[in-house]
Design a protein around this motif. Structure first.
Motif, PDB file in Angstrom:
ATOM      1  N   GLY A  63     -28.375  -9.227 -64.058  1.00  0.00           N
ATOM      2  CA  GLY A  63     -28.644  -7.904 -64.589  1.00  0.00           C
ATOM      3  C   GLY A  63     -29.664  -7.958 -65.708  1.00  0.00           C
ATOM      4  O   GLY A  63     -30.010  -9.031 -66.211  1.00  0.00           O
ATOM      5  N   LEU A  95     -28.833  -4.714 -55.863  1.00  0.00           N
ATOM      6  CA  LEU A  95     -28.592  -4.380 -57.265  1.00  0.00           C
ATOM      7  C   LEU A  95     -29.214  -3.035 -57.603  1.00  0.00           C
ATOM      8  O   LEU A  95     -30.193  -2.617 -56.957  1.00  0.00           O
ATOM      9  N   ASP A  99     -31.930  -3.493 -62.514  1.00  0.00           N
ATOM     10  CA  ASP A  99     -31.526  -4.900 -62.584  1.00  0.00           C
ATOM     11  C   ASP A  99     -32.295  -5.814 -61.637  1.00  0.00           C
ATOM     12  O   ASP A  99     -32.191  -7.033 -61.741  1.00  0.00           O
ATOM     13  N   CYS A 126     -18.005  -3.874 -61.751  1.00  0.00           N
ATOM     14  CA  CYS A 126     -18.786  -4.784 -62.603  1.00  0.00           C
ATOM     15  C   CYS A 126     -17.922  -5.345 -63.724  1.00  0.00           C
ATOM     16  O   CYS A 126     -18.019  -6.532 -64.057  1.00  0.00           O
TER      17      CYS A 126
END
Length: 192
Positions: A63, A95, A99, A126
């Motif tokens: 990320g 993603l 990210d 997450c």
């Protein structure tokens, strides 16, 4: 870079450290730091990394923000990095747009990557992925201003989660660091 499972990782780590398994140092933290705060965090990380045991390496969930800053600092210090990538149905998951460039950079910095089943577009998934990551760590580095979790940011929860399991937490919040006025994530989106 290689993809290894848990058992293979422990064997590889033990071989690299002369038989001693070294647990990784995980990193979590606020995503909404100001640009100046990111510079302060980046300046403080080398001293934090010097205190780690020989052979200690980092573990992050792919990320933007802290994972990249931490990954760069690890590599500059000659330490290894393992990146967790999301999967859904045994295939890599897409993603969120913000990210994607960070994940690409993290993969170039990483010595290893691991696949972890979670939905990167779901904030709660997450957070659960971060919890699973933390349970494999011997130490947690948290970029955290000490504020409570607010439904958008789970850093306080993750710090409490680690401490509740006896995992030492190193809080990084340099003097002068500040968070942006607008949160970097919304409910239903990844947040750390």
């Amino acid at each position: 870079m290689t993809d290894v499972g848990e058992d293979e990782r422990e064997v590889a780590d033990a071989a690299e450290t002369g038989g001693t398994v070294i647990a990784p140092v995980g990193a979590v933290g606020h995503r909404d730091l100001t640009p100046d705060a990111w510079k302060l965090v980046q300046a403080e990380l080398p001293a934090r990394l010097e205190r780690l045991a020989d052979g200690a390496y980092g573990l992050v969930r792919a990320g933007a923000g802290l994972p990249v800053v931490f990954g760069r600092a690890l590599r500059a210090a000659g330490r290894g990095l393992v990146v967790l990538l999301p999967t859904q149905g045994a295939v890599p998951a897409v993603l969120p747009h913000r990210d994607r460039p960070a994940a690409g950079e993290l993969l170039t910095l990483a010595e290893h990557m691991r696949l972890l089943a979670y939905d990167p577009a779901d904030r709660d998934a997450c957070v659960r992925a971060d919890e699973r990551m933390i349970t494999t760590c011997g130490r947690l580095l948290a970029v955290w201003d000490g504020s409570p979790s607010n439904g958008l940011d789970a850093t306080a929860h993750l710090v409490a989660f680690a401490r509740g399991r006896g995992i030492p937490v190193d809080v990084v919040w340099p003097a002068g660091a500040a968070r942006a006025a607008v949160p970097a994530c919304r409910p239903g989106r990844p947040g750390s």
